[in-house]
Design a protein around this motif. Structure first.
Motif, PDB file in Angstrom:
ATOM      1  N   SER A  21       1.774  -1.229  -4.884  1.00  0.00           N
ATOM      2  CA  SER A  21       0.900  -2.238  -4.254  1.00  0.00           C
ATOM      3  C   SER A  21       1.558  -3.619  -4.192  1.00  0.00           C
ATOM      4  O   SER A  21       1.174  -4.463  -3.376  1.00  0.00           O
TER       5      SER A  21
ATOM      6  N   TRP B   3      -9.500   4.567  -2.480  1.00  0.00           N
ATOM      7  CA  TRP B   3      -8.269   4.408  -1.707  1.00  0.00           C
ATOM      8  C   TRP B   3      -7.097   4.546  -2.661  1.00  0.00           C
ATOM      9  O   TRP B   3      -7.121   3.996  -3.758  1.00  0.00           O
ATOM     10  N   SER B   4      -6.061   5.246  -2.215  1.00  0.00           N
ATOM     11  CA  SER B   4      -4.850   5.324  -3.037  1.00  0.00           C
ATOM     12  C   SER B   4      -4.028   4.059  -2.800  1.00  0.00           C
ATOM     13  O   SER B   4      -4.224   3.365  -1.793  1.00  0.00           O
ATOM     14  N   GLU B   6      -0.924   3.834  -1.985  1.00  0.00           N
ATOM     15  CA  GLU B   6      -0.096   4.005  -0.776  1.00  0.00           C
ATOM     16  C   GLU B   6      -0.909   3.692   0.488  1.00  0.00           C
ATOM     17  O   GLU B   6      -0.421   3.047   1.406  1.00  0.00           O
ATOM     18  N   GLU B   7      -2.149   4.174   0.514  1.00  0.00           N
ATOM     19  CA  GLU B   7      -3.027   3.940   1.680  1.00  0.00           C
ATOM     20  C   GLU B   7      -3.302   2.443   1.845  1.00  0.00           C
ATOM     21  O   GLU B   7      -3.332   1.937   2.973  1.00  0.00           O
ATOM     22  N   ALA B  10      -0.202   0.746   3.260  1.00  0.00           N
ATOM     23  CA  ALA B  10      -0.102   1.078   4.692  1.00  0.00           C
ATOM     24  C   ALA B  10      -1.148   0.295   5.488  1.00  0.00           C
ATOM     25  O   ALA B  10      -0.856  -0.214   6.581  1.00  0.00           O
ATOM     26  N   ALA B  11      -2.356   0.176   4.944  1.00  0.00           N
ATOM     27  CA  ALA B  11      -3.441  -0.550   5.632  1.00  0.00           C
ATOM     28  C   ALA B  11      -3.077  -2.024   5.815  1.00  0.00           C
ATOM     29  O   ALA B  11      -3.310  -2.600   6.884  1.00  0.00           O
TER      30      ALA B  11
END
Lengths: 209, 53
Positions: A21, B3-4, B6-7, B10-11
């Motif tokens: 993240s 939500w992961s 990674e998602e 990407a978002a």
């Protein structure tokens, strides 16, 4: 932009604390800095309008603030996504940095309400310029809030001791910042050229009819 | 909805991409309108020139 994306998503090492993240940092922070820069540029052009009285600065100030608002909206959206990934919430009212940036963003959204509520002309240009200048006072407050805040929820990466990241991470950040700044500059030039052309064509049409 | 990580990454990048894409599309539409207006004005100028002569 392509190089910045490759560096940010593939080359840069994964942060030991935040994991994947942390890669949002490479897009979120350059966009936030660009938003501050655009608002500052809009205020500078507004000052030049009031000082020199040249009306071309009115359009330049308006376009810079428009760009700042777009990048400001992106800062809030990417920030909310990063907050969800790092803190588990989309937004927190306890972080002064977040709230002050939202205030700055809403202040400049109101700029458009003021501008479009007045008739086109010197009065509108001067009123918009004065409003844009008031907003610039919020920029250092918003920027420094992260250091003055007592909640410590928002991370401080750039301290007096330098950036708190590895060399490759910092290089990725610099490339991303350069790419976003270049993108903002190109969008600024294109929008400004379009607005000037629009005004010229309107004037030409009036002269012909 | 969960939500992961990674998602979410990407978002964040997808949102920026979509914003820029929409902005470019708006500017392109505006330039097309200006092009049409400029062509109309050229036609108007030619017609005026013919009337004057």
């Amino acid at each position: 932009m392509g190089l910045a994306l490759v560096l940010a998503l593939i080359v840069a090492p994964e942060d030991a604390d935040q994991g994947i993240s942390q890669r949002i940092f490479y897009i979120h922070v350059p966009i936030a800095l660009t938003a501050y820069f655009c608002f500052g540029l809009g205020a500078l052009k507004a000052l030049l309008l009031l000082w020199r009285g040249d009306e071309r600065y009115d359009l330049e100030s308006y376009v810079a603030i428009h760009q700042g608002t777009i990048f400001g909206a992106l800062t809030l959206i990417t920030g909310a996504i990063w907050a969800k990934a790092s803190w588990g919430v989309w937004w927190t009212w306890s972080s002064n940095q977040l709230v002050l940036f939202l205030v700055l963003f809403l202040f400049y959204c109101a700029y458009f309400m003021l501008r479009f509520s007045l008739e086109d002309g010197p009065r509108r240009a001067r009123s918009s310029a004065v409003y844009a200048l008031f907003g610039v006072a919020l920029i250092p407050v918003s920027f420094l809030a992260i250091r003055l805040a007592e909640d410590f929820i928002h991370p401080t990466v750039f301290t007096r001791e330098g950036p708190q990241m590895s060399g490759s991470m910092f290089a990725t950040f610099v490339v991303s910042w350069g790419a976003v700044t270049l993108l903002a500059y190109l969008l600024y030039r294109v929008e400004l050229a379009g607005k000037r052309l629009d005004a010229d064509l309107r004037e030409l049409r009036e002269a012909l009819q | 909805m969960s939500w992961s990580q990674e998602e979410l990454v990407a978002a964040a990048y997808a949102v920026v991409f979509v914003f820029v894409l929409v902005y470019v599309a708006i500017i392109a539409a505006k330039l097309a309108r200006l092009q049409r207006e400029a062509a109309e004005l050229v036609e108007l100028t030619r017609a005026k020139g013919r009337d004057d002569s």
